[in-house]
Scaffold this active site. Structure first.
Site, short mmCIF file in Angstrom:
data_model
loop_
_atom_site.label_atom_id
_atom_site.label_comp_id
_atom_site.label_asym_id
_atom_site.label_seq_id
_atom_site.Cartn_x
_atom_site.Cartn_y
_atom_site.Cartn_z
N GLY A 184 0.85 -1.20 0.00
CA GLY A 184 0.00 0.00 0.00
C GLY A 184 0.87 1.23 0.00
O GLY A 184 0.55 2.27 0.58
N GLY B 24 -0.15 4.85 -0.67
CA GLY B 24 -1.27 5.35 0.12
C GLY B 24 -0.83 6.37 1.16
O GLY B 24 0.37 6.62 1.34
N GLN B 25 -1.80 6.92 1.86
CA GLN B 25 -1.48 8.01 2.79
C GLN B 25 -0.77 7.53 4.07
O GLN B 25 0.12 8.19 4.57
CB GLN B 25 -2.70 8.87 3.11
CG GLN B 25 -3.88 8.14 3.67
CD GLN B 25 -4.67 9.02 4.64
OE1 GLN B 25 -4.36 10.18 4.84
NE2 GLN B 25 -5.68 8.42 5.27
N ALA C 85 1.24 4.91 4.33
CA ALA C 85 2.61 4.57 3.94
C ALA C 85 3.45 5.84 3.75
O ALA C 85 4.65 5.86 4.05
CB ALA C 85 2.61 3.73 2.66
N ASN D 190 -10.83 -8.00 0.61
CA ASN D 190 -9.50 -7.89 1.22
C ASN D 190 -8.90 -9.26 1.47
O ASN D 190 -7.69 -9.43 1.37
CB ASN D 190 -9.57 -7.07 2.50
CG ASN D 190 -9.50 -5.60 2.18
OD1 ASN D 190 -8.57 -5.18 1.50
ND2 ASN D 190 -10.48 -4.84 2.60
N ASP E 23 -4.72 1.95 18.81
CA ASP E 23 -5.79 1.95 19.81
C ASP E 23 -5.20 2.11 21.21
O ASP E 23 -5.72 2.84 22.05
CB ASP E 23 -6.60 0.66 19.71
CG ASP E 23 -7.04 0.40 18.28
OD1 ASP E 23 -7.88 1.16 17.78
OD2 ASP E 23 -6.51 -0.52 17.64
N HIS F 213 -9.47 -4.90 16.21
CA HIS F 213 -9.22 -3.49 15.88
C HIS F 213 -10.48 -2.97 15.17
O HIS F 213 -10.55 -2.94 13.95
CB HIS F 213 -7.99 -3.34 14.98
CG HIS F 213 -7.89 -1.96 14.38
ND1 HIS F 213 -7.61 -0.85 15.13
CD2 HIS F 213 -8.07 -1.51 13.11
CE1 HIS F 213 -7.62 0.22 14.35
NE2 HIS F 213 -7.90 -0.16 13.12
#
Ligand code: NAX
Length: 325
Positions: free
Chosen positions: A11, A14-15, A17, A105, A158, A186
């Site tokens: 990924g 992506g943001q 990463a 996924n 978390d 999660h």
């Protein structure tokens, strides 16, 4: 200087990463004496954006970065990897049911699980992409030659969120909060365990006596923090998630301070009556270079009810992807 290690990040355009790769490449995570080869996996349609990330990595002139391998082939991405951080996954699109997301996924993590068998024998895998626990379960079931102990799903964000909430409420620095367990998934069913958490070494429940807040607002703030950030920012948490990935890996690389633990989702061994065969978050500590589930935490009635709900969700997720395991 140590001999170079290989780190794979999926990924990669992506943001999340984008916040993670540069911290790793700079040496912040694995140390300033640890040269790196970085492998970046993306899907074909994101390869152009990934080229931009590679150009920026070049332009940082990081002394530790020996090579960058951008690829859209999982086999190439994991070849020889010592660490794999699996961030890439499909976001839920309009009209998509949770089950459709799990399946979409799941296919990614079946393929990546198989490709992970090309990794180095000391490979360690952190699954971040959602639904992280079940994606991790799928990956470890498809990587037959890799011990399941090498896989974890990330619940550190978390944990960090929960520690920050407790610190604010107690009027103490966040460093005073320890022993914070996230139990379960999660997701919005997770249980941030204030009963066993400590503030300045004392039970959090003795320092924060507002029980209604602990049982109500505290839990729901942590559970819904991701949604609150999307609402405020228009984008999901990225910098804090990347920071949590760094914290998670650091916790595995260093001995855990005596009497403390951190949260990580691992394949259940039945501890705390959490059924085997699901990836659940537990209290974890490093001992003798290996992680172990910390035993003996008190689970009262309130906590048991909360745990049952999150475990039930994990079991449902498992059923939805049964044919991929
Ligand atoms: P983005 O949509 O910005 O990036 C995801 C990237 O993954 C995209 O560039 C996409 O092309 C790529 N991708 C999709 N399928 C792929 C595949 N098969 N192989 C390689 N790459 C693939 O999402 P971003 O904000 O970066 O979030 C990434 C994931 O982290 C999401 O699943 C998100 O839900 C999850 N998160 C998990 C967190 C956790 O605590 N465990 C917190 C943060 C984050 O929400």
């Amino acid at each position: 200087m140590k001999s170079p290690m290989r780190v794979t990040i999926t990924g990669a355009a992506g943001q999340l990463a984008y916040s993670l790769i540069f911290r790793i490449a700079s040496g912040q995570l694995f140390g300033e004496d640890q040269p790196l080869h970085i492998h970046l996996l993306e899907i074909p349609t994101a390869m152009s954006a990934l080229r931009g990330v590679v150009m920026e990595l070049d332009d940082c002139a990081f002394p530790l970065l020996k090579s960058i391998k951008p690829t859209d082939r999982a086999e190439d991405a994991f070849d020889g990897a010592n660490w794999a951080i699996l961030v890439g996954s499909r976001p839920r699109s309009k009209g998509m049911e949770r089950k459709d997301l799990l399946t979409a996924n799941g296919k990614i993590f079946v393929e990546q699980g198989k490709a992970l068998e090309r990794a180095a024998s000391d490979i360690q895998i952190l699954v971040v992409g959602n639904p992280a626990n079940t994606n991790c379960l799928i990956a470890l079931n498809n990587a037959k030659s890799i011990s399941s102990e090498r896989f974890a799903a990330m619940t550190r964000l978390d944990q960090n969120r929960a520690m920050a909430q407790l610190a604010n409420k107690a009027g103490k620095p966040v460093s005073s909060v320890t022993n914070l367990t996230i139990w379960g998934n999660h997701s919005a069913t997770q249980f941030p365990d204030f009963f066993n958490a400590k503030v300045d070494g004392a039970p959090a429940t003795e320092v924060i006596t507002d029980r209604a807040w602990l049982e109500g607002e505290f839990i729901s703030t942590v559970q819904k923090r991701g949604a609150a950030i999307i609402e405020a920012r228009g984008l999901s948490s990225a910098a804090s998630a990347a920071n949590a990935a760094v914290d998670h890996i650091r916790s595995l690389l260093n001995p855990t301070p005596a009497g403390e633990w951190f949260s990580s989702a691992v394949l259940s061994d039945g501890s705390y009556d959490i059924p085997e065969g699901i990836v659940s978050s537990f209290p974890i500590r490093m001992a003798g270079g290996k992680w172990e589930i910390v035993q003996g935490l008190k689970i009262g009635e309130f906590a048991r009810t909360a745990l049952s709900a999150t475990v039930a969700e994990l079991q449902e997720e498992r059923s939805a992807v049964q044919d991929m395991l």
